[in-house]
Design a protein around this motif. Structure first.
Motif, PDB file in Angstrom:
ATOM      1  N   GLU A  42      15.450   8.569   4.182  1.00  0.00           N
ATOM      2  CA  GLU A  42      14.440   8.496   5.233  1.00  0.00           C
ATOM      3  C   GLU A  42      13.294   9.428   4.874  1.00  0.00           C
ATOM      4  N   ALA A  43      12.095   8.901   4.770  1.00  0.00           N
ATOM      5  CA  ALA A  43      10.926   9.727   4.480  1.00  0.00           C
ATOM      6  C   ALA A  43      10.534  10.528   5.720  1.00  0.00           C
ATOM      7  N   SER A  44       9.778  11.573   5.531  1.00  0.00           N
ATOM      8  CA  SER A  44       9.279  12.350   6.662  1.00  0.00           C
ATOM      9  C   SER A  44       8.429  11.447   7.550  1.00  0.00           C
ATOM     10  N   PRO A  45       8.453  11.667   8.858  1.00  0.00           N
ATOM     11  CA  PRO A  45       7.733  10.776   9.766  1.00  0.00           C
ATOM     12  C   PRO A  45       6.219  10.843   9.648  1.00  0.00           C
ATOM     13  N   GLU A  46       5.700  11.851   9.006  1.00  0.00           N
ATOM     14  CA  GLU A  46       4.245  11.962   8.842  1.00  0.00           C
ATOM     15  C   GLU A  46       3.938  12.715   7.559  1.00  0.00           C
ATOM     16  N   GLY A  47       2.696  12.632   7.138  1.00  0.00           N
ATOM     17  CA  GLY A  47       2.282  13.333   5.933  1.00  0.00           C
ATOM     18  C   GLY A  47       2.550  12.541   4.673  1.00  0.00           C
ATOM     19  N   VAL A  48       2.315  13.208   3.532  1.00  0.00           N
ATOM     20  CA  VAL A  48       2.468  12.579   2.220  1.00  0.00           C
ATOM     21  C   VAL A  48       3.952  12.416   1.898  1.00  0.00           C
ATOM     22  N   VAL A  49       4.310  11.254   1.356  1.00  0.00           N
ATOM     23  CA  VAL A  49       5.681  10.985   0.920  1.00  0.00           C
ATOM     24  C   VAL A  49       5.776  11.312  -0.560  1.00  0.00           C
ATOM     25  N   LEU A  50       6.584  12.315  -0.917  1.00  0.00           N
ATOM     26  CA  LEU A  50       6.796  12.680  -2.316  1.00  0.00           C
ATOM     27  C   LEU A  50       7.941  11.826  -2.841  1.00  0.00           C
ATOM     28  N   LEU A  51       7.615  10.911  -3.740  1.00  0.00           N
ATOM     29  CA  LEU A  51       8.573   9.893  -4.154  1.00  0.00           C
ATOM     30  C   LEU A  51       8.949  10.067  -5.620  1.00  0.00           C
ATOM     31  N   GLY A  52      10.253  10.207  -5.877  1.00  0.00           N
ATOM     32  CA  GLY A  52      10.747  10.283  -7.243  1.00  0.00           C
ATOM     33  C   GLY A  52      11.064   8.901  -7.781  1.00  0.00           C
ATOM     34  N   LEU A  53      11.225   8.802  -9.086  1.00  0.00           N
ATOM     35  CA  LEU A  53      11.560   7.527  -9.707  1.00  0.00           C
ATOM     36  C   LEU A  53      12.963   7.089  -9.294  1.00  0.00           C
ATOM     37  N   ARG A  68      -8.001   5.348   7.668  1.00  0.00           N
ATOM     38  CA  ARG A  68      -9.014   5.571   6.649  1.00  0.00           C
ATOM     39  C   ARG A  68      -9.749   4.262   6.394  1.00  0.00           C
ATOM     40  N   ASP A  69     -11.022   4.379   6.004  1.00  0.00           N
ATOM     41  CA  ASP A  69     -11.786   3.212   5.590  1.00  0.00           C
ATOM     42  C   ASP A  69     -11.470   2.912   4.126  1.00  0.00           C
ATOM     43  N   PHE A  70     -10.861   1.757   3.885  1.00  0.00           N
ATOM     44  CA  PHE A  70     -10.515   1.314   2.542  1.00  0.00           C
ATOM     45  C   PHE A  70     -11.420   0.153   2.144  1.00  0.00           C
ATOM     46  N   PRO A  71     -11.420  -0.226   0.859  1.00  0.00           N
ATOM     47  CA  PRO A  71     -12.249  -1.363   0.430  1.00  0.00           C
ATOM     48  C   PRO A  71     -11.960  -2.653   1.182  1.00  0.00           C
ATOM     49  N   LYS A  72     -10.714  -2.845   1.644  1.00  0.00           N
ATOM     50  CA  LYS A  72     -10.359  -4.063   2.376  1.00  0.00           C
ATOM     51  C   LYS A  72     -10.337  -3.854   3.889  1.00  0.00           C
ATOM     52  N   GLY A  73     -10.981  -2.778   4.352  1.00  0.00           N
ATOM     53  CA  GLY A  73     -11.085  -2.541   5.785  1.00  0.00           C
ATOM     54  C   GLY A  73     -10.342  -1.295   6.230  1.00  0.00           C
ATOM     55  N   LYS A  74     -10.658  -0.846   7.429  1.00  0.00           N
ATOM     56  CA  LYS A  74     -10.022   0.342   7.994  1.00  0.00           C
ATOM     57  C   LYS A  74      -8.576   0.036   8.358  1.00  0.00           C
ATOM     58  N   SER A  75      -7.690   0.988   8.097  1.00  0.00           N
ATOM     59  CA  SER A  75      -6.268   0.743   8.331  1.00  0.00           C
ATOM     60  C   SER A  75      -5.526   2.053   8.508  1.00  0.00           C
ATOM     61  N   ARG A  76      -4.442   2.005   9.279  1.00  0.00           N
ATOM     62  CA  ARG A  76      -3.475   3.085   9.260  1.00  0.00           C
ATOM     63  C   ARG A  76      -2.725   2.994   7.934  1.00  0.00           C
ATOM     64  N   TYR A  77      -2.272   4.134   7.430  1.00  0.00           N
ATOM     65  CA  TYR A  77      -1.674   4.134   6.104  1.00  0.00           C
ATOM     66  C   TYR A  77      -0.729   5.317   5.931  1.00  0.00           C
ATOM     67  N   ARG A  78       0.082   5.237   4.874  1.00  0.00           N
ATOM     68  CA  ARG A  78       0.858   6.387   4.416  1.00  0.00           C
ATOM     69  C   ARG A  78       0.545   6.603   2.945  1.00  0.00           C
ATOM     70  N   GLU A  79       0.416   7.864   2.588  1.00  0.00           N
ATOM     71  CA  GLU A  79       0.158   8.204   1.184  1.00  0.00           C
ATOM     72  C   GLU A  79       1.464   8.544   0.484  1.00  0.00           C
ATOM     73  N   ILE A  80       1.595   8.056  -0.755  1.00  0.00           N
ATOM     74  CA  ILE A  80       2.759   8.326  -1.595  1.00  0.00           C
ATOM     75  C   ILE A  80       2.279   9.046  -2.844  1.00  0.00           C
TER      76      ILE A  80
END
Length: 217
Positions: A42-53, A68-80
């Motif tokens: 289970e990843a942390s519920p918020e913040g950056v997800v540190l993902l190993g191979l 965030r505003d992305f090239p394909k439109g504004k969206s909720r997101y998670r960073e990995i």
């Protein structure tokens, strides 16, 4: 869909394996039962997800996730974020269907992956296309995708603005007759699935290192 069929045939190119449905073979090879060495975390519920191979994690893009505003439109997101930059990887994504908060049935998240550079700018975008339906008795409904990526350390998983108001539409699936691993026999009627796209959702993500460009799926 050709790369899916090709991957399945190359990996299982002899004997009884050739008689199997190549798409089913692909699903089992990439998204089959987890070994005890690589359980789903289970990843942390918020913040950056540190993902190993080869370390699959379940993450949620919820109503409180960053936008965030992305090239394909504004969206909720998670960073990995990976431990370092890799020349070639494959990102395996499982989209888990969730109860529709606005009505009957289920909804799903339609992922798009953005590769982010060290300057925090989007360097590349890859939609999860095709999304392959996996629907079976006694199992959660899910959509499966595998995306090759190059020169990647940071990625954002979001959804394109064009998905809003649309649905995932499957082709009609043939009748299925099979036995489960527990020995029960089951059969299903032909089915066609429509799953509305949502701005939030639950996903399982896993990164596999690849030797060459376009491999790993």
């Amino acid at each position: 869909m050709a790369w899916i069929l090709g991957a399945g045939l190359l990996a299982f190119g002899s004997g009884a394996s050739m008689a199997a449905n190549p798409l089913s073979v692909w699903k089992e090879r990439l998204f089959g039962e987890r070994t005890i060495q690589s359980p789903i975390r289970e990843a942390s519920p918020e913040g950056v997800v540190l993902l190993g191979l080869k370390r699959p994690e379940r993450l949620r893009i919820g109503p409180d996730a960053d936008q965030r505003d992305f090239p394909k439109g504004k969206s909720r997101y998670r960073e990995i974020e990976l431990q370092r930059e890799f020349e070639h990887v494959a990102l395996r994504i499982q989209v888990l269907a969730q109860p529709n908060p606005k009505g009957r049935g289920n909804v799903v998240f339609n992922p798009i992956v953005y590769v982010i550079g060290d300057d925090d700018k989007v360097r590349d975008s890859k939609p999860a296309d095709p999304l392959v339906l996996d629907i079976r008795p006694f199992k959660p409904t899910r959509l499966l995708a595998c995306i090759p990526l190059d020169k990647v350390r940071r990625i954002a998983v979001a959804t394109p603005e064009s998905a809003r108001g649309k649905s995932y539409e499957s082709k009609a699936r043939d009748k299925v007759k099979a036995s489960s691993k527990d020995g029960f026999f089951y059969a299903t009627d032909p089915v066609k699935v429509s799953l509305p796209y949502a701005d939030t959702g639950d996903l399982i993500v896993e990164v596999i290192r690849a030797d060459n460009k376009g491999e790993g799926c």
